[in-house]
Design a protein around this motif. Structure first.
Motif, short mmCIF file in Angstrom:
data_model
loop_
_atom_site.label_atom_id
_atom_site.label_comp_id
_atom_site.label_asym_id
_atom_site.label_seq_id
_atom_site.Cartn_x
_atom_site.Cartn_y
_atom_site.Cartn_z
N VAL A 124 -23.17 -10.85 -1.89
CA VAL A 124 -22.29 -10.81 -3.07
C VAL A 124 -20.81 -10.65 -2.71
CG1 VAL A 124 -24.12 -9.91 -4.55
CG2 VAL A 124 -22.54 -8.30 -3.46
N LEU A 125 -20.51 -10.33 -1.46
CA LEU A 125 -19.13 -10.07 -1.05
C LEU A 125 -18.34 -11.36 -0.91
CD1 LEU A 125 -17.01 -7.96 -0.18
CD2 LEU A 125 -17.83 -8.27 2.16
N ILE A 126 -17.24 -11.46 -1.63
CA ILE A 126 -16.31 -12.58 -1.49
C ILE A 126 -15.19 -12.17 -0.53
CG2 ILE A 126 -14.67 -14.09 -2.69
CD1 ILE A 126 -17.61 -14.61 -3.41
N GLY A 127 -14.68 -10.96 -0.69
CA GLY A 127 -13.61 -10.46 0.17
C GLY A 127 -13.32 -9.01 -0.16
N ALA A 128 -12.71 -8.32 0.78
CA ALA A 128 -12.32 -6.92 0.58
C ALA A 128 -11.06 -6.66 1.37
CB ALA A 128 -13.44 -5.98 1.02
N GLU A 129 -10.23 -5.78 0.85
CA GLU A 129 -8.98 -5.48 1.51
C GLU A 129 -8.58 -4.05 1.24
OE1 GLU A 129 -5.05 -7.58 0.54
OE2 GLU A 129 -6.07 -8.91 1.94
N VAL A 130 -8.24 -3.34 2.29
CA VAL A 130 -7.65 -2.01 2.15
C VAL A 130 -6.15 -2.23 2.19
CG1 VAL A 130 -7.38 0.26 3.21
CG2 VAL A 130 -9.60 -0.87 3.25
N LEU A 131 -5.46 -1.66 1.22
CA LEU A 131 -4.02 -1.86 1.12
C LEU A 131 -3.26 -0.77 1.86
CD1 LEU A 131 -3.87 -2.79 -2.66
CD2 LEU A 131 -3.94 -4.34 -0.70
N GLN A 132 -2.08 -1.11 2.36
CA GLN A 132 -1.21 -0.13 2.97
C GLN A 132 -0.73 0.84 1.89
OE1 GLN A 132 1.92 -1.71 5.36
NE2 GLN A 132 0.56 -3.02 6.54
N PRO A 133 -0.17 1.99 2.27
CA PRO A 133 0.29 2.96 1.27
C PRO A 133 1.28 2.34 0.28
CG PRO A 133 0.31 3.94 3.45
CD PRO A 133 0.00 2.48 3.63
N SER A 134 1.30 2.88 -0.93
CA SER A 134 2.15 2.31 -1.98
C SER A 134 3.62 2.36 -1.62
CB SER A 134 1.89 3.02 -3.31
OG SER A 134 2.27 4.38 -3.22
N ALA A 135 4.03 3.26 -0.74
CA ALA A 135 5.42 3.31 -0.30
C ALA A 135 5.84 2.02 0.40
CB ALA A 135 5.64 4.50 0.62
N ASN A 136 4.88 1.25 0.91
CA ASN A 136 5.17 -0.01 1.59
C ASN A 136 5.22 -1.19 0.63
OD1 ASN A 136 5.16 1.44 3.94
ND2 ASN A 136 3.13 0.81 4.57
N SER A 137 5.03 -0.94 -0.66
CA SER A 137 4.99 -2.05 -1.61
C SER A 137 6.38 -2.42 -2.10
CB SER A 137 4.09 -1.70 -2.81
OG SER A 137 4.67 -0.65 -3.56
#
Length: 125
Positions: free
Chosen positions: A41-54
């Protein structure tokens, strides 16, 4: 149907959490991703960097505004996403309840659709 699981949890510095907690969370995420993959069922997954980097973009009076950091001032962050392809919302909920952040944050489930370069919406749209 495609669903995106938006993984929200309180933001903390690595020093605040400690190496043991970080390693345990990494193992939990790896096991969860492996389980989704093995179930097909997995299409993709991503862990995001901390919000300070956004960087956040908005339009103000017709001019682009570029803001460092997240738009919302909140203690929780959008920490990652998982896109799955399952039969229905009930199935998405079953997979969402297995996501590690449900133990310490929130898992938001949103139906998604795919937009192709030909301008055609497919999937849930």
């Amino acid at each position: 149907m495609r669903y995106t699981l938006l993984l929200h949890y309180q933001e903390a510095e690595p020093e605040e959490l400690g190496a043991e907690v970080i390693e345990e969370a990494q193992r939990a995420f790896a096991a969860y991703a492996r389980t989704l993959h093995e179930a097909g069922v997995l299409i993709g997954a991503e862990v995001l960097q901390p919000s300070a980097n956004s960087t956040t973009l908005t339009m103000v009076d017709g001019r682009l505004r570029v803001q460092d950091g997240p738009f919302a001032d909140t203690r929780e962050q959008l920490g990652g996403t998982v896109v799955i392809d399952v039969a229905d919302l009930d199935a998405a909920i079953r997979w969402g309840r297995e996501a590690p952040p449900v133990q310490w944050g929130a898992v938001e489930i949103r139906p998604g659709a795919t937009y192709t370069v030909e301008g055609v919406w497919t999937g849930n749209g």
